[in-house]
Design a protein around this motif. Structure first.
Motif, PDB file in Angstrom:
ATOM      1  N   ALA A 106       1.024  -1.241   0.042  1.00  0.00           N
ATOM      2  CA  ALA A 106      -0.045  -0.076  -0.061  1.00  0.00           C
ATOM      3  C   ALA A 106       0.794   1.379  -0.155  1.00  0.00           C
ATOM      4  CB  ALA A 106      -0.952  -0.045   1.122  1.00  0.00           C
ATOM      5  N   VAL A 107       1.863   1.386   0.809  1.00  0.00           N
ATOM      6  CA  VAL A 107       2.823   2.615   0.928  1.00  0.00           C
ATOM      7  C   VAL A 107       3.360   2.569  -0.504  1.00  0.00           C
ATOM      8  CG1 VAL A 107       5.163   3.401   1.620  1.00  0.00           C
ATOM      9  CG2 VAL A 107       3.128   2.395   3.189  1.00  0.00           C
ATOM     10  N   LEU A 108       3.939   1.457  -1.116  1.00  0.00           N
ATOM     11  CA  LEU A 108       4.720   1.631  -2.385  1.00  0.00           C
ATOM     12  C   LEU A 108       3.663   2.039  -3.603  1.00  0.00           C
ATOM     13  CD1 LEU A 108       6.856  -1.723  -2.474  1.00  0.00           C
ATOM     14  CD2 LEU A 108       7.722   0.656  -2.408  1.00  0.00           C
ATOM     15  N   ILE A 109       2.423   1.674  -3.404  1.00  0.00           N
ATOM     16  CA  ILE A 109       1.497   1.800  -4.443  1.00  0.00           C
ATOM     17  C   ILE A 109       1.156   3.438  -4.087  1.00  0.00           C
ATOM     18  CG2 ILE A 109      -0.974   1.999  -5.275  1.00  0.00           C
ATOM     19  CD1 ILE A 109      -0.820  -1.078  -4.674  1.00  0.00           C
ATOM     20  N   SER A 110       1.148   4.036  -3.047  1.00  0.00           N
ATOM     21  CA  SER A 110       0.960   5.654  -2.818  1.00  0.00           C
ATOM     22  C   SER A 110       1.919   6.357  -3.126  1.00  0.00           C
ATOM     23  CB  SER A 110       0.469   5.603  -1.353  1.00  0.00           C
ATOM     24  OG  SER A 110       1.580   5.547  -0.391  1.00  0.00           O
ATOM     25  N   GLN A 111       3.260   5.788  -3.130  1.00  0.00           N
ATOM     26  CA  GLN A 111       4.298   6.451  -3.469  1.00  0.00           C
ATOM     27  C   GLN A 111       4.727   6.800  -5.044  1.00  0.00           C
ATOM     28  OE1 GLN A 111       6.468   8.313  -1.472  1.00  0.00           O
ATOM     29  NE2 GLN A 111       5.224   7.671  -0.026  1.00  0.00           N
ATOM     30  N   LEU A 112       4.046   5.695  -5.697  1.00  0.00           N
ATOM     31  CA  LEU A 112       4.190   5.719  -7.407  1.00  0.00           C
ATOM     32  C   LEU A 112       3.063   6.521  -7.843  1.00  0.00           C
ATOM     33  CD1 LEU A 112       4.653   1.919  -7.943  1.00  0.00           C
ATOM     34  CD2 LEU A 112       6.358   3.776  -7.858  1.00  0.00           C
TER      35      LEU A 112
END
Length: 142
Positions: A135-141
Motif C-alpha cells: 500500500a505504501v509503495l502504491i501510494s508513492q508511485l
C-alpha cells in the motif's frame, strides 16, 4: 598493567549489559503498580520473561463467588515457559464463566510489560506487513 585494568572494567560493564531484564510480580489483581514498576536483572541461565495470568475464585470468600485476575511475572528459561504453555493447553480459553490460566513468554528486555497472549502464528502478522508495504509503495508511485 593499566591497559589490562581498563580492559577488565570494560568487560565487566559489557557482560552486565547482556543480562535480560524482566518485570516481576506475584499474585497481583491487575497489571498495574507493582507489575509494571518492578524489574529485575535475570540470572545468566534465564533467557525468557514469563507472564502467568489466572482467572479464578480468590482464596478468600466473596459474595456471588466472584472471580479475580491474578498476574504473575518472572524470569525463567524458554524451556520451562514452553513446557508450561504445553501443560496448560486447553485451559487457556479465557472464558469468563470458568477458571483459566495462560502463560506468555518473550525474550527481550522488559518485554513482559503488557499482559497479552502471544500470537500462535506469525503468518497473519507477516501478511499484514506485506500488505502495508504494498500500500505504501502504491501510494508513492502515484
Amino acid at each position: 598493567m593499566e591497559l589490562y585494568s581498563i580492559f577488565l572494567v570494560l568487560m565487566c560493564l559489557f557482560g552486565s549489559g547482556l543480562a535480560l531484564e524482566c518485570y516481576v510480580c506475584a499474585d497481583q489483581p491487575d497489571n498495574k503498580d507493582k507489575c509494571v514498576k518492578t524489574t529485575v536483572q535475570c540470572e545468566e541461565s534465564q533467557d525468557t520473561c514469563l507472564t502467568h495470568i489466572e482467572w479464578r475464585a480468590p482464596d478468600f470468600w466473596t459474595p456471588r463467588s466472584e472471580k479475580m485476575f491474578y498476574v504473575h511475572k518472572a524470569c525463567h528459561t524458554s524451556t520451562y515457559c514452553a513446557n508450561m504453555q504445553r501443560e496448560v493447553g486447553i485451559r487457556c480459553m479465557r472464558d469468563w464463566y470458568r477458571d483459566w490460566e495462560c502463560y506468555e513468554c518473550c525474550g527481550g528486555d522488559r518485554c513482559n510489560f503488557y499482559v497479552t497472549l502471544g500470537s500462535t502464528s506469525v503468518i497473519p502478522s507477516f501478511i499484514l506487513l506485506v500488505a502495508s508495504l504494498i500500500a505504501v509503495l502504491i501510494s508513492q508511485l502515484r
